[in-house]
Every structure is written in C-alpha cells, then in structure tokens.
Design a protein around this motif. Structure first.
Motif, PDB file in Angstrom:
ATOM      1  N   GLU A 175       0.832  -1.206   0.000  1.00 47.70           N
ATOM      2  CA  GLU A 175       0.000   0.000   0.000  1.00 47.70           C
ATOM      3  C   GLU A 175       0.869   1.259   0.000  1.00 47.70           C
ATOM      4  O   GLU A 175       0.562   2.241  -0.675  1.00 47.70           O
ATOM      5  CB  GLU A 175      -0.925  -0.005   1.218  1.00 47.70           C
ATOM      6  CG  GLU A 175      -2.066   0.990   1.142  1.00 47.70           C
ATOM      7  CD  GLU A 175      -3.109   0.619   0.096  1.00 47.70           C
ATOM      8  OE1 GLU A 175      -3.959   1.468  -0.205  1.00 47.70           O
ATOM      9  OE2 GLU A 175      -3.072  -0.509  -0.432  1.00 47.70           O
ATOM     10  N   ALA A 210      -0.501   5.823   4.082  1.00 44.50           N
ATOM     11  CA  ALA A 210      -1.016   4.480   3.788  1.00 44.50           C
ATOM     12  C   ALA A 210      -1.726   3.889   5.000  1.00 44.50           C
ATOM     13  O   ALA A 210      -2.751   3.204   4.867  1.00 44.50           O
ATOM     14  CB  ALA A 210       0.127   3.572   3.347  1.00 44.50           C
ATOM     15  N   ARG A 232      -5.926   2.622   5.655  1.00 44.55           N
ATOM     16  CA  ARG A 232      -6.485   1.428   6.291  1.00 44.55           C
ATOM     17  C   ARG A 232      -7.513   1.790   7.355  1.00 44.55           C
ATOM     18  O   ARG A 232      -8.510   1.092   7.543  1.00 44.55           O
ATOM     19  CB  ARG A 232      -5.369   0.608   6.936  1.00 44.55           C
ATOM     20  CG  ARG A 232      -4.576  -0.239   5.972  1.00 44.55           C
ATOM     21  CD  ARG A 232      -3.687  -1.198   6.732  1.00 44.55           C
ATOM     22  NE  ARG A 232      -3.027  -2.140   5.842  1.00 44.55           N
ATOM     23  CZ  ARG A 232      -2.196  -3.084   6.254  1.00 44.55           C
ATOM     24  NH1 ARG A 232      -1.926  -3.191   7.556  1.00 44.55           N
ATOM     25  NH2 ARG A 232      -1.637  -3.912   5.394  1.00 44.55           N
TER      26      ARG A 232
END
Length: 214
Positions: A149, A206, A210
């Motif tokens: 990611e 990143a 999430r």
C-alpha cells in the motif's frame, strides 16, 4: 551472464585461488528478478552482503526485489548507471528524488560511494557509472503487510510529481477529497508534492487509508 562464462568461472577460480577460497564459490544461473533463497545451496541460502554490477536497464527492480526476497542481506555495494545512483541516494526535496529513492529507503539507508569513469570498461560504454552503498534499516518503517500500500501511494504521488498530493493521490485514494483527508490525518500538507515526503510520511498516509476505508 553468458552460460559459457558461467561454466568457466569455477574452473578459473580453482586455477587461480587457494582451494579453501575457490571451494566457497557457488555459481547460480537464475533470473535475478526472481531468484530467492530456495534457488541457492543451503550453505549460502542466507547471504548477508550484496556486491554487484547490476544490469543497468533493470537495476532498480532487481535491487529492490533482492532486498525483499533476501531479508538476511544487511549491507551492500552495487554499481549502476550514474543517474540511477543519484536517484537511489537522493534526499527528499530535490528534482531527482523519486520512486527509487523512497522505495530503497523502505529497506535501507543508502549513500553515494563514488563514480566509475567510462574508460575503465572495455568496450567503453556511452554512460557514466556510480556506486551505491547501503545498510539495511534495523527495522522497516512499518509492518511488511503495509509495504504494498505504501509503494502504491508512492507510485501515485510521483506519476504526477508536479501535482499536489490532493490531486496526485486522487486515483489511489478514490477521490481528491479522500486523498486530502488521508494526508491531513497523517499530518501531511495535502498541498505539498510527493517529492517533499520521506518514506515515513508515505507510511502514515497508507496507514490512514487502512483506518479510513473508502
């Protein structure tokens, strides 16, 4: 490597080196972009040092892939095209800082280790060469599961490097609005450009992705 040279190398080593040294040479004929510990003899399946003249046209993916597949490699010295050496070792904030700089920083601290002039090669190439020395970070900047990611965010940020993060990360984040929200939550100015961010900043963005599903 030319298969004929690969076959001749152990013979040459045996003829010119002490037996105890020549006996430690293992020649592995494999695809450098795919080779992993399982492809190596058990005695050398956990290498700790990488020293290489990397093929210039695939130097970056080759180096990053080896660092990913061989976590036992702690340090190294590689020769690459001079411009690539500059990019791999560039700090944030400059024009040559980019995807290779950030991705290598995930794995290691890198520094320029000198130039290699064209006349030392035969035949003489049309490009200059440079040495890059690196030492693996004691711990990566984030858990391994977040790496893909982070790298995707890096790719997006530099695909439009003259754009602000709000715009450049829009396709990765799903929208410009979400890209701005993620950047702000990560403590990053959404009006900044990717070239000003270090790897830790990309990790924070990143991680926010999430925590804040699209």
């Amino acid at each position: 490597m030319d298969p004929r040279l690969a076959a001749a190398l152990p013979v040459t080593a045996a003829a010119r080196l002490p037996a105890e040294v020549a006996g430690r040479l293992h020649v592995i004929e494999a695809d450098g972009l795919r080779v992993g510990p399982a492809d190596l003899p058990a005695a050398v399946a956990a290498p700790t040092v990488l020293a290489a003249n990397l093929p210039y046209n695939i130097a970056v993916p080759l180096l990053l892939g080896l660092l990913e597949r061989f976590p036992t490699v702690r340090r190294g010295l590689v020769m690459v095209q001079a411009e690539v050496a500059d990019r791999l070792t560039a700090p944030p904030g400059g024009r040559i800082y980019g995807v290779p700089s950030v991705k290598l920083a995930w794995y290691a601290e890198a520094r320029p280790a000198g130039g290699v002039p064209r006349p030392v090669f035969w035949p003489q190439p049309n490009v200059d060469s440079g040495l890059v020395a690196f030492s693996r970070r004691p711990t990566p900047p984030a858990e391994a599961s977040l790496r893909a990611e982070v790298f995707a965010a890096v790719d997006a940020a530099f695909a439009q490097r003259r754009k602000t993060l709000r715009t450049a990360l829009a396709s990765w984040a799903g929208s410009a609005g979400r890209a701005e929200r993620l950047a702000r939550a990560a403590g990053v100015d959404p009006g900044a450009r990717g070239e000003t961010l270090d790897v830790e900043a990309f990790v924070r963005i990143a991680r926010q992705a999430r925590l804040d599903p699209a």
